[in-house]
Design a protein around this motif. Structure first.
Motif, PDB file in Angstrom:
ATOM      1  N   SER A  24       0.813  -1.218   0.000  1.00 28.44           N
ATOM      2  CA  SER A  24       0.000   0.000   0.000  1.00 28.44           C
ATOM      3  C   SER A  24       0.844   1.265   0.000  1.00 28.44           C
ATOM      4  O   SER A  24       0.297   2.369  -0.103  1.00 28.44           O
ATOM      5  CB  SER A  24      -0.919   0.009   1.224  1.00 28.44           C
ATOM      6  OG  SER A  24      -0.170   0.201   2.418  1.00 28.44           O
ATOM      7  N   GLU A  25       2.156   1.136   0.124  1.00 36.83           N
ATOM      8  CA  GLU A  25       3.015   2.319   0.232  1.00 36.83           C
ATOM      9  C   GLU A  25       3.117   3.069  -1.087  1.00 36.83           C
ATOM     10  O   GLU A  25       3.143   2.454  -2.155  1.00 36.83           O
ATOM     11  CB  GLU A  25       4.426   1.898   0.653  1.00 36.83           C
ATOM     12  CG  GLU A  25       4.510   1.275   2.018  1.00 36.83           C
ATOM     13  CD  GLU A  25       5.891   0.710   2.289  1.00 36.83           C
ATOM     14  OE1 GLU A  25       6.247   0.597   3.471  1.00 36.83           O
ATOM     15  OE2 GLU A  25       6.615   0.380   1.328  1.00 36.83           O
ATOM     16  N   PRO A  26       3.213   4.395  -1.030  1.00 38.80           N
ATOM     17  CA  PRO A  26       3.520   5.151  -2.239  1.00 38.80           C
ATOM     18  C   PRO A  26       4.885   4.741  -2.793  1.00 38.80           C
ATOM     19  O   PRO A  26       5.788   4.353  -2.039  1.00 38.80           O
ATOM     20  CB  PRO A  26       3.549   6.607  -1.739  1.00 38.80           C
ATOM     21  CG  PRO A  26       2.746   6.596  -0.481  1.00 38.80           C
ATOM     22  CD  PRO A  26       2.975   5.252   0.130  1.00 38.80           C
ATOM     23  N   ALA A  27       5.037   4.810  -4.106  1.00 40.54           N
ATOM     24  CA  ALA A  27       6.268   4.346  -4.746  1.00 40.54           C
ATOM     25  C   ALA A  27       7.503   5.078  -4.247  1.00 40.54           C
ATOM     26  O   ALA A  27       8.603   4.514  -4.237  1.00 40.54           O
ATOM     27  CB  ALA A  27       6.143   4.495  -6.264  1.00 40.54           C
ATOM     28  N   ASP A  28       7.342   6.340  -3.838  1.00 40.94           N
ATOM     29  CA  ASP A  28       8.498   7.115  -3.388  1.00 40.94           C
ATOM     30  C   ASP A  28       8.707   7.031  -1.873  1.00 40.94           C
ATOM     31  O   ASP A  28       9.562   7.742  -1.325  1.00 40.94           O
ATOM     32  CB  ASP A  28       8.363   8.576  -3.815  1.00 40.94           C
ATOM     33  CG  ASP A  28       7.111   9.241  -3.264  1.00 40.94           C
ATOM     34  OD1 ASP A  28       6.178   8.510  -2.843  1.00 40.94           O
ATOM     35  OD2 ASP A  28       7.044  10.484  -3.264  1.00 40.94           O
ATOM     36  N   LEU A  29       7.933   6.173  -1.189  1.00 39.71           N
ATOM     37  CA  LEU A  29       8.054   6.057   0.271  1.00 39.71           C
ATOM     38  C   LEU A  29       8.177   4.595   0.692  1.00 39.71           C
ATOM     39  O   LEU A  29       7.652   4.194   1.736  1.00 39.71           O
ATOM     40  CB  LEU A  29       6.847   6.693   0.959  1.00 39.71           C
ATOM     41  CG  LEU A  29       6.635   8.196   0.761  1.00 39.71           C
ATOM     42  CD1 LEU A  29       5.368   8.651   1.454  1.00 39.71           C
ATOM     43  CD2 LEU A  29       7.838   8.993   1.266  1.00 39.71           C
ATOM     44  N   MET A  30       8.902   3.803  -0.078  1.00 38.89           N
ATOM     45  CA  MET A  30       9.028   2.380   0.243  1.00 38.89           C
ATOM     46  C   MET A  30       9.770   2.204   1.572  1.00 38.89           C
ATOM     47  O   MET A  30      10.851   2.747   1.758  1.00 38.89           O
ATOM     48  CB  MET A  30       9.744   1.647  -0.885  1.00 38.89           C
ATOM     49  CG  MET A  30       8.909   1.536  -2.145  1.00 38.89           C
ATOM     50  SD  MET A  30       9.640   0.481  -3.420  1.00 38.89           S
ATOM     51  CE  MET A  30      11.048   1.464  -3.906  1.00 38.89           C
ATOM     52  N   GLY A  31       9.139   1.454   2.473  1.00 40.02           N
ATOM     53  CA  GLY A  31       9.678   1.253   3.809  1.00 40.02           C
ATOM     54  C   GLY A  31       8.970   2.069   4.875  1.00 40.02           C
ATOM     55  O   GLY A  31       9.209   1.862   6.072  1.00 40.02           O
ATOM     56  N   VAL A  32       8.070   2.960   4.463  1.00 44.72           N
ATOM     57  CA  VAL A  32       7.419   3.821   5.455  1.00 44.72           C
ATOM     58  C   VAL A  32       6.484   3.020   6.358  1.00 44.72           C
ATOM     59  O   VAL A  32       6.311   3.358   7.543  1.00 44.72           O
ATOM     60  CB  VAL A  32       6.671   4.986   4.757  1.00 44.72           C
ATOM     61  CG1 VAL A  32       5.442   4.485   3.998  1.00 44.72           C
ATOM     62  CG2 VAL A  32       6.279   6.051   5.777  1.00 44.72           C
ATOM     63  N   ALA A  33       5.886   1.934   5.850  1.00 44.28           N
ATOM     64  CA  ALA A  33       5.022   1.108   6.703  1.00 44.28           C
ATOM     65  C   ALA A  33       5.841   0.439   7.801  1.00 44.28           C
ATOM     66  O   ALA A  33       5.437   0.417   8.970  1.00 44.28           O
ATOM     67  CB  ALA A  33       4.294   0.057   5.863  1.00 44.28           C
ATOM     68  N   ALA A  34       6.986  -0.123   7.441  1.00 46.02           N
ATOM     69  CA  ALA A  34       7.847  -0.760   8.432  1.00 46.02           C
ATOM     70  C   ALA A  34       8.339   0.246   9.452  1.00 46.02           C
ATOM     71  O   ALA A  34       8.372  -0.042  10.663  1.00 46.02           O
ATOM     72  CB  ALA A  34       9.034  -1.437   7.741  1.00 46.02           C
ATOM     73  N   LEU A  35       8.727   1.428   9.001  1.00 49.05           N
ATOM     74  CA  LEU A  35       9.220   2.450   9.925  1.00 49.05           C
ATOM     75  C   LEU A  35       8.102   2.932  10.853  1.00 49.05           C
ATOM     76  O   LEU A  35       8.313   3.123  12.058  1.00 49.05           O
ATOM     77  CB  LEU A  35       9.811   3.621   9.137  1.00 49.05           C
ATOM     78  CG  LEU A  35      10.393   4.771   9.954  1.00 49.05           C
ATOM     79  CD1 LEU A  35      11.402   4.273  10.985  1.00 49.05           C
ATOM     80  CD2 LEU A  35      11.037   5.807   9.028  1.00 49.05           C
ATOM     81  N   THR A  36       6.905   3.119  10.318  1.00 48.13           N
ATOM     82  CA  THR A  36       5.774   3.526  11.148  1.00 48.13           C
ATOM     83  C   THR A  36       5.462   2.463  12.183  1.00 48.13           C
ATOM     84  O   THR A  36       5.207   2.766  13.359  1.00 48.13           O
ATOM     85  CB  THR A  36       4.543   3.786  10.270  1.00 48.13           C
ATOM     86  OG1 THR A  36       4.859   4.784   9.286  1.00 48.13           O
ATOM     87  CG2 THR A  36       3.356   4.250  11.107  1.00 48.13           C
ATOM     88  N   ASN A  37       5.473   1.209  11.761  1.00 45.11           N
ATOM     89  CA  ASN A  37       5.215   0.101  12.672  1.00 45.11           C
ATOM     90  C   ASN A  37       6.206   0.096  13.829  1.00 45.11           C
ATOM     91  O   ASN A  37       5.841  -0.117  14.982  1.00 45.11           O
ATOM     92  CB  ASN A  37       5.271  -1.214  11.890  1.00 45.11           C
ATOM     93  CG  ASN A  37       4.708  -2.393  12.646  1.00 45.11           C
ATOM     94  OD1 ASN A  37       5.431  -3.081  13.366  1.00 45.11           O
ATOM     95  ND2 ASN A  37       3.421  -2.641  12.477  1.00 45.11           N
ATOM     96  N   GLU A  38       7.475   0.341  13.509  1.00 48.82           N
ATOM     97  CA  GLU A  38       8.502   0.402  14.547  1.00 48.82           C
ATOM     98  C   GLU A  38       8.281   1.604  15.466  1.00 48.82           C
ATOM     99  O   GLU A  38       8.419   1.505  16.689  1.00 48.82           O
ATOM    100  CB  GLU A  38       9.885   0.504  13.899  1.00 48.82           C
ATOM    101  CG  GLU A  38      10.340  -0.731  13.160  1.00 48.82           C
ATOM    102  CD  GLU A  38      10.875  -1.783  14.101  1.00 48.82           C
ATOM    103  OE1 GLU A  38      11.402  -1.418  15.173  1.00 48.82           O
ATOM    104  OE2 GLU A  38      10.755  -2.979  13.777  1.00 48.82           O
ATOM    105  N   ALA A  39       7.938   2.747  14.883  1.00 49.90           N
ATOM    106  CA  ALA A  39       7.830   3.984  15.659  1.00 49.90           C
ATOM    107  C   ALA A  39       6.684   3.949  16.662  1.00 49.90           C
ATOM    108  O   ALA A  39       6.725   4.657  17.682  1.00 49.90           O
ATOM    109  CB  ALA A  39       7.660   5.172  14.716  1.00 49.90           C
ATOM    110  N   LEU A  40       5.661   3.130  16.405  1.00 47.68           N
ATOM    111  CA  LEU A  40       4.550   3.052  17.354  1.00 47.68           C
ATOM    112  C   LEU A  40       4.997   2.545  18.718  1.00 47.68           C
ATOM    113  O   LEU A  40       4.360   2.835  19.737  1.00 47.68           O
ATOM    114  CB  LEU A  40       3.457   2.140  16.796  1.00 47.68           C
ATOM    115  CG  LEU A  40       2.680   2.654  15.585  1.00 47.68           C
ATOM    116  CD1 LEU A  40       1.640   1.631  15.156  1.00 47.68           C
ATOM    117  CD2 LEU A  40       2.012   3.985  15.890  1.00 47.68           C
ATOM    118  N   GLU A  41       6.093   1.786  18.771  1.00 51.53           N
ATOM    119  CA  GLU A  41       6.586   1.257  20.043  1.00 51.53           C
ATOM    120  C   GLU A  41       7.102   2.355  20.971  1.00 51.53           C
ATOM    121  O   GLU A  41       7.345   2.103  22.157  1.00 51.53           O
ATOM    122  CB  GLU A  41       7.683   0.225  19.796  1.00 51.53           C
ATOM    123  CG  GLU A  41       7.202  -1.041  19.121  1.00 51.53           C
ATOM    124  CD  GLU A  41       8.259  -2.120  19.123  1.00 51.53           C
ATOM    125  OE1 GLU A  41       8.792  -2.433  20.203  1.00 51.53           O
ATOM    126  OE2 GLU A  41       8.550  -2.653  18.036  1.00 51.53           O
TER     127      GLU A  41
END
Length: 457
Positions: A54-71
């Protein structure tokens, strides 16, 4: 005179039936729950569609980073874990290509308190600049550290060999793209794809006295219903098939070896037939590949294969690590076992082993709240019926040897594969070319994810 008693005769194993879940609509979200009387520890999972695809093409990895940041919680600086620990609870999270999973494991009598903290961390986290940058740098460092392991390096190279678009980059994103992500990118992704989307809340445990509707209101708040998901199979990567990608690791005495090709989506396969065939080939200790490469030839400690089936497509992967001088023969021996399974089919003994391993052990497989929650999560991610575990069991019970052979013919396509070898190019290039499998391309592993024009990772 012996006092030993006669050993009792084993009866037929009890047929396992998956517990029927409760389902209720709460605001914009859905609660799916299984009550296990006497289970003191509960598993709570929220499923949202904000996965890697679901990530925008220019933001690959943002889902993983967001998931980590919630901690880092609502106060930042890893504040969530200590807050949960006061209630005996633990944060759980992961992302997949099709899903963004968050949740907690907690004592059943502390569910309300743990879910309250979870909901705050999910919907209104601090997401401070310094925390996001720290998490981003940790992801990049972990990426390179993990890629120094040959097997991980080879596995992360699969997507770029089979797909264009998002799947060409690892799920966590590549170092170059991660380095460009900003705190504002994370906050925007969180606001658009996490905080504002209700999702499906899975709750499993002893639910006596638990108000499921109240839990749903706590987690969903005024978030909107999960948007409809549209899937389109990605285009293939350029280049002829089959071929060999040789990732140069000078001086390596072992080779990490992968054979991979595209597969259909999860909804397009008969899963018992596909997984049963995969078990025969490389999914069990007594599988064809393990018996050949490990037991007869002594090339490896183990070999396995699996189907990674997503909502829009899939991947079939065979993976192992072998002694460097045996690399080329390991490839040809693997191809021979695939051809033999397709031509001659499975034996009755192999069929019996597949049935037993996928039916008799089900009570153990689903003996914990976490395992039951995992099955419900899978049903949500792939839009499966609530009795999909029972349907799988029945499918394995109906399997025939002919089914397994036909599945091999339908779903194993070595002529459409890429073989990825992480090893010493100087000694392996010529033997790999002599296999006749396909052209051999040698790459420096660091160039796979480096910034264009950069000479350093």
């Amino acid at each position: 005179m012996s006092n030993l008693q006669t050993r009792p005769v084993l009866g037929e194993p009890t047929r396992y039936t998956f517990p029927k879940p409760q389902r209720l609509q709460v605001g914009g979200g859905t609660v799916v729950a299984i009550d296990i009387p006497g289970q003191p520890y509960a598993a709570i999972r929220l499923v949202q569609p904000a996965g890697g695809i679901s990530e925008p093409a220019d933001l690959m990895g943002v889902a993983a980073l967001t998931n980590e940041a919630l901690e880092d919680g609502i106060h930042g600086n890893s504040s969530l874990a200590p807050s949960l620990e006061r209630h005996g609870a633990e944060w759980v999270s992961r992302i997949g290509w099709d899903s963004f999973i968050t949740g907690v494991d907690a004592p059943a009598n502390r569910i309300a308190d743990a879910v309250g903290l979870f909901a705050e961390a999910l919907r209104t986290p601090a997401l401070r600049d310094e925390d996001i940058v720290r998490r981003r740098d940790q992801l990049i460092e972990s990426f390179w550290l993990e890629a120094s392991v040959a097997s991980t390096l080879a596995a992360r190279s699969i997507g770029g060999q089979l797909f264009t678009g998002r799947y060409a980059t690892p799920l966590s994103g590549g170092p170059a793209g991660l380095h460009e992500l900003t705190p504002e990118n994370v906050r925007r992704f969180h606001a658009d794809s996490v905080a504002s989307v209700a999702g499906t809340l899975v709750v499993v445990g002893d639910l006596s006295g638990v108000d499921l509707e109240a839990l749903g209101r706590t987690v969903f708040g005024d978030a909107l219903a999960t948007p409809a998901r549209h899937t389109v199979a990605p285009d293939p990567a350029p280049g002829d098939l089959p071929r060999i990608l040789l990732l140069d690791r000078p001086g390596s005495v072992q080779s990490a070896l992968i054979l991979a090709h595209r597969a259909p989506a999860r909804s397009q396969v008969d899963l018992p037939k596909v997984e049963g065939m995969s078990d025969v080939l490389g999914g069990m200790f007594t599988s064809r590949l393990n018996m050949e490469l490990r037991e007869r030839l002594g090339y490896t400690y183990g070999v396995g294969c699996r189907f990674d089936l997503r909502r829009d497509s899939g991947v079939f992967v065979i993976s192992t690590q072998v002694e460097a001088p045996t690399t080329a023969h390991s490839i040809t021996a693997t191809l021979e076992q695939i051809a033999k399974l397709k031509d001659e089919g499975a034996t009755e003994g192999e069929l019996a082993a597949v049935r037993e391993s996928n039916t008799v052990g089900l009570p153990v497989s689903y003996s914990t709240a976490g395992r039951l929650a995992g099955a419900l999560v899978e049903s949500v991610v792939h839009d499966l019926p609530e009795d999909h575990v029972d349907r799988l069991r029945a499918g394995f019970e109906r399997l025939t040897a002919d089914d397994l052979q036909q599945a091999a013919r339908d779903y194993l396509h070595p002529q459409e594969s890429v073989v990825i070898v992480a090893g010493d190019a100087e000694t392996l290039r010529e033997p790999l070319a002599e296999t006749g499998f396909g052209p051999v391309e040698v790459r420096d592993p660091e160039t796979l994810w480096a910034v264009p024009g950069s000479t350093t990772p």
